[in-house]
Write a protein that holds these residues in place. Structure first.
Motif, PDB file in Angstrom:
ATOM      1  N   TYR A 176     -24.957  29.461  29.516  1.00 25.76           N
ATOM      2  CA  TYR A 176     -24.831  30.620  30.231  1.00 25.76           C
ATOM      3  C   TYR A 176     -25.858  30.685  31.474  1.00 25.76           C
ATOM      4  CZ  TYR A 176     -24.426  35.735  31.299  1.00 25.76           C
ATOM      5  OH  TYR A 176     -24.668  36.856  31.908  1.00 25.76           O
ATOM      6  N   ARG A 177     -26.982  30.397  31.167  1.00 24.35           N
ATOM      7  CA  ARG A 177     -27.927  30.574  32.244  1.00 24.35           C
ATOM      8  C   ARG A 177     -27.690  29.567  33.398  1.00 24.35           C
ATOM      9  NH1 ARG A 177     -31.718  31.223  27.765  1.00 24.35           N
ATOM     10  NH2 ARG A 177     -32.248  28.750  27.931  1.00 24.35           N
ATOM     11  N   LEU A 178     -27.379  28.188  33.058  1.00 20.70           N
ATOM     12  CA  LEU A 178     -27.025  27.345  33.831  1.00 20.70           C
ATOM     13  C   LEU A 178     -25.883  27.760  34.863  1.00 20.70           C
ATOM     14  CD1 LEU A 178     -27.697  24.341  35.129  1.00 20.70           C
ATOM     15  CD2 LEU A 178     -25.903  23.750  33.344  1.00 20.70           C
ATOM     16  N   MET A 179     -24.993  28.162  34.384  1.00 19.83           N
ATOM     17  CA  MET A 179     -23.766  28.508  35.326  1.00 19.83           C
ATOM     18  C   MET A 179     -23.739  29.736  35.916  1.00 19.83           C
ATOM     19  SD  MET A 179     -20.480  26.952  32.847  1.00 19.83           S
ATOM     20  CE  MET A 179     -19.325  27.399  34.304  1.00 19.83           C
ATOM     21  N   SER A 180     -24.479  30.608  35.446  1.00 18.84           N
ATOM     22  CA  SER A 180     -24.542  32.014  36.149  1.00 18.84           C
ATOM     23  C   SER A 180     -25.784  31.999  37.130  1.00 18.84           C
ATOM     24  CB  SER A 180     -24.890  33.133  35.132  1.00 18.84           C
ATOM     25  OG  SER A 180     -26.249  32.913  34.286  1.00 18.84           O
ATOM     26  N   ALA A 210     -34.543  15.789  41.774  1.00 17.53           N
ATOM     27  CA  ALA A 210     -34.327  17.109  41.107  1.00 17.53           C
ATOM     28  C   ALA A 210     -32.617  17.445  41.096  1.00 17.53           C
ATOM     29  CB  ALA A 210     -34.833  18.268  42.049  1.00 17.53           C
ATOM     30  N   GLY A 211     -32.113  17.992  39.853  1.00 20.18           N
ATOM     31  CA  GLY A 211     -30.837  18.048  39.614  1.00 20.18           C
ATOM     32  C   GLY A 211     -30.278  19.363  40.715  1.00 20.18           C
ATOM     33  N   ILE A 212     -29.174  19.546  40.958  1.00 16.24           N
ATOM     34  CA  ILE A 212     -28.671  20.590  41.723  1.00 16.24           C
ATOM     35  C   ILE A 212     -28.103  21.581  40.675  1.00 16.24           C
ATOM     36  CG2 ILE A 212     -27.036  21.660  43.273  1.00 16.24           C
ATOM     37  CD1 ILE A 212     -27.487  18.852  44.913  1.00 16.24           C
ATOM     38  N   PRO A 213     -28.538  22.921  40.406  1.00 15.70           N
ATOM     39  CA  PRO A 213     -27.995  23.774  39.443  1.00 15.70           C
ATOM     40  C   PRO A 213     -26.293  23.929  39.752  1.00 15.70           C
ATOM     41  CG  PRO A 213     -29.752  24.790  40.267  1.00 15.70           C
ATOM     42  CD  PRO A 213     -29.506  23.554  41.203  1.00 15.70           C
ATOM     43  N   ILE A 214     -25.651  24.014  38.718  1.00 16.76           N
ATOM     44  CA  ILE A 214     -24.032  23.929  38.820  1.00 16.76           C
ATOM     45  C   ILE A 214     -23.640  25.058  39.760  1.00 16.76           C
ATOM     46  CG2 ILE A 214     -23.741  25.130  36.762  1.00 16.76           C
ATOM     47  CD1 ILE A 214     -21.316  23.310  36.324  1.00 16.76           C
ATOM     48  N   TYR A 215     -24.124  26.330  39.729  1.00 16.92           N
ATOM     49  CA  TYR A 215     -23.550  27.406  40.431  1.00 16.92           C
ATOM     50  C   TYR A 215     -23.953  27.276  41.714  1.00 16.92           C
ATOM     51  CZ  TYR A 215     -28.357  28.857  40.819  1.00 16.92           C
ATOM     52  OH  TYR A 215     -29.885  29.018  41.303  1.00 16.92           O
ATOM     53  N   GLU A 216     -24.597  26.395  42.240  1.00 15.56           N
ATOM     54  CA  GLU A 216     -24.887  26.496  43.857  1.00 15.56           C
ATOM     55  C   GLU A 216     -23.603  25.748  44.382  1.00 15.56           C
ATOM     56  OE1 GLU A 216     -28.396  24.550  44.748  1.00 15.56           O
ATOM     57  OE2 GLU A 216     -29.776  26.212  44.356  1.00 15.56           O
ATOM     58  N   SER A 217     -22.745  24.717  43.756  1.00 13.55           N
ATOM     59  CA  SER A 217     -21.766  24.307  44.041  1.00 13.55           C
ATOM     60  C   SER A 217     -20.394  25.255  44.370  1.00 13.55           C
ATOM     61  CB  SER A 217     -21.240  23.105  43.251  1.00 13.55           C
ATOM     62  OG  SER A 217     -22.218  22.251  43.227  1.00 13.55           O
ATOM     63  N   SER A 218     -20.756  26.498  43.905  1.00 12.28           N
ATOM     64  CA  SER A 218     -19.595  27.287  43.866  1.00 12.28           C
ATOM     65  C   SER A 218     -19.058  27.520  45.117  1.00 12.28           C
ATOM     66  CB  SER A 218     -19.951  28.838  43.230  1.00 12.28           C
ATOM     67  OG  SER A 218     -19.080  29.724  43.307  1.00 12.28           O
ATOM     68  N   ALA A 219     -17.794  27.942  45.257  1.00 12.36           N
ATOM     69  CA  ALA A 219     -17.063  28.272  46.605  1.00 12.36           C
ATOM     70  C   ALA A 219     -17.171  29.446  46.940  1.00 12.36           C
ATOM     71  CB  ALA A 219     -15.746  27.662  46.678  1.00 12.36           C
ATOM     72  N   SER A 220     -17.512  30.557  46.233  1.00 13.26           N
ATOM     73  CA  SER A 220     -17.539  31.804  46.445  1.00 13.26           C
ATOM     74  C   SER A 220     -19.027  32.274  45.816  1.00 13.26           C
ATOM     75  CB  SER A 220     -16.620  32.711  45.984  1.00 13.26           C
ATOM     76  OG  SER A 220     -16.302  32.421  44.381  1.00 13.26           O
ATOM     77  N   LEU A 263     -21.259  19.440  33.185  1.00 17.48           N
ATOM     78  CA  LEU A 263     -21.022  19.910  31.704  1.00 17.48           C
ATOM     79  C   LEU A 263     -20.923  18.914  30.724  1.00 17.48           C
ATOM     80  CD1 LEU A 263     -19.034  23.326  32.838  1.00 17.48           C
ATOM     81  CD2 LEU A 263     -21.371  23.043  32.411  1.00 17.48           C
ATOM     82  N   ARG A 264     -19.878  18.150  30.962  1.00 17.36           N
ATOM     83  CA  ARG A 264     -19.647  17.044  29.787  1.00 17.36           C
ATOM     84  C   ARG A 264     -20.438  16.532  29.524  1.00 17.36           C
ATOM     85  NH1 ARG A 264     -14.971  15.983  33.671  1.00 17.36           N
ATOM     86  NH2 ARG A 264     -13.065  16.997  32.860  1.00 17.36           N
ATOM     87  N   VAL A 265     -21.475  15.914  30.276  1.00 19.83           N
ATOM     88  CA  VAL A 265     -22.535  15.114  29.806  1.00 19.83           C
ATOM     89  C   VAL A 265     -23.907  15.962  29.509  1.00 19.83           C
ATOM     90  CG1 VAL A 265     -21.701  13.145  31.068  1.00 19.83           C
ATOM     91  CG2 VAL A 265     -23.214  14.757  32.043  1.00 19.83           C
ATOM     92  N   GLY A 266     -23.817  17.116  29.687  1.00 17.95           N
ATOM     93  CA  GLY A 266     -25.004  18.045  29.420  1.00 17.95           C
ATOM     94  C   GLY A 266     -25.433  18.296  27.965  1.00 17.95           C
TER      95      GLY A 266
END
Length: 234
Positions: free
Chosen positions: A188-192, A53-63, A93-96
């Motif tokens: 937008y949904r992916l990143m937010s 399972a992929g990890i949503p991009i927003y979970e990697s946020s430092a804040s 994002l590049r390969v999405g």
């Protein structure tokens, strides 16, 4: 007299022998008639499989939401035993396969705009958001100061692409000097990560990791945080 006792003992012994033989015969017959007992086996324990399972991009946020932080990015971990390293959030994002819509209506693949090895700022905004309006002056200032240092900036509006004329007029009126595109809703949904509202500002390091994520715009709090995050990417 002795012969009578001997004869009696022999008769008793013969009776016992007959009784025992009869009992053993009955047991053997019962065994032949009974069905064989079912063999029970313990099913093998399944081997756990690694999750894909992929990890949503927003979970990697430092804040987290409504908070800020700036951290020095670290180099990506080297592959171990020939394994492929996990893609950084910016590489995701590049390969999405995301296509942005320019103000003139043309579609632009996002991978053509995100250059590898460059600090990157991505902002979600909309024309009906007062905080997005308030952030424009600062974004113009960032574009002027960091453009020569290789910063990639993308302002992605979540307005309807059918309103290109109105959004274009707004961009010219506010003299926005950084690239503006319409964001696809899935990006937008992916990143937010389900967080609603604008503006949302993301700072990516040269290695493609998220150095800072801010929601909303409160100049006294967010401007120092963004400045620190931008400098930490160099």
């Amino acid at each position: 007299m002795k012969r009578l006792w001997v004869f009696a003992i022999l008769m008793v012994g013969a009776g016992l022998a007959v009784f025992l033989n009869l009992g053993l015969s009955q047991v053997a017959a019962q065994r032949r008639q009974a069905p064989p007992a079912a063999r029970t086996t313990t099913p093998p324990t399944p081997t756990p499989q690694p999750s894909t399972a992929g990890i949503p991009i927003y979970e990697s946020s430092a804040s987290s939401s409504h908070s800020s932080s700036s951290t020095k990015s670290t180099a990506p971990t080297k592959p171990v035993n020939g394994q492929r390293r996990q893609l950084s959030p910016l590489d995701q994002l590049r390969v999405g396969g995301f296509n942005l819509v320019a103000l003139d209506g043309t579609e632009v693949p996002i991978e053509k705009l995100l250059m590898a090895g460059h600090p990157t700022l991505i902002q979600f905004w909309q024309t009906r958001c007062e905080q997005s309006h308030a952030q424009i002056a600062y974004m113009n200032d960032v574009a002027e100061r960091y453009r020569q240092r290789g910063l990639v900036m993308l302002a992605l509006t979540i307005d309807n692409p059918l309103q290109r004329r109105e959004v274009g007029a707004f961009v010219r009126q506010e003299r926005m000097n950084y690239p503006v595109y319409f964001a696809p809703s899935n990006l937008y949904r992916l990143m937010s990560g389900g967080a609603t509202g604008t503006p949302q500002t993301y700072i990516f390091s040269r290695e493609g990791r998220i150095a800072s994520r801010l929601i909303g715009w409160e100049p006294k709090r967010w401007r120092p945080a963004l400045e620190a995050a931008l400098e930490a990417t160099y």
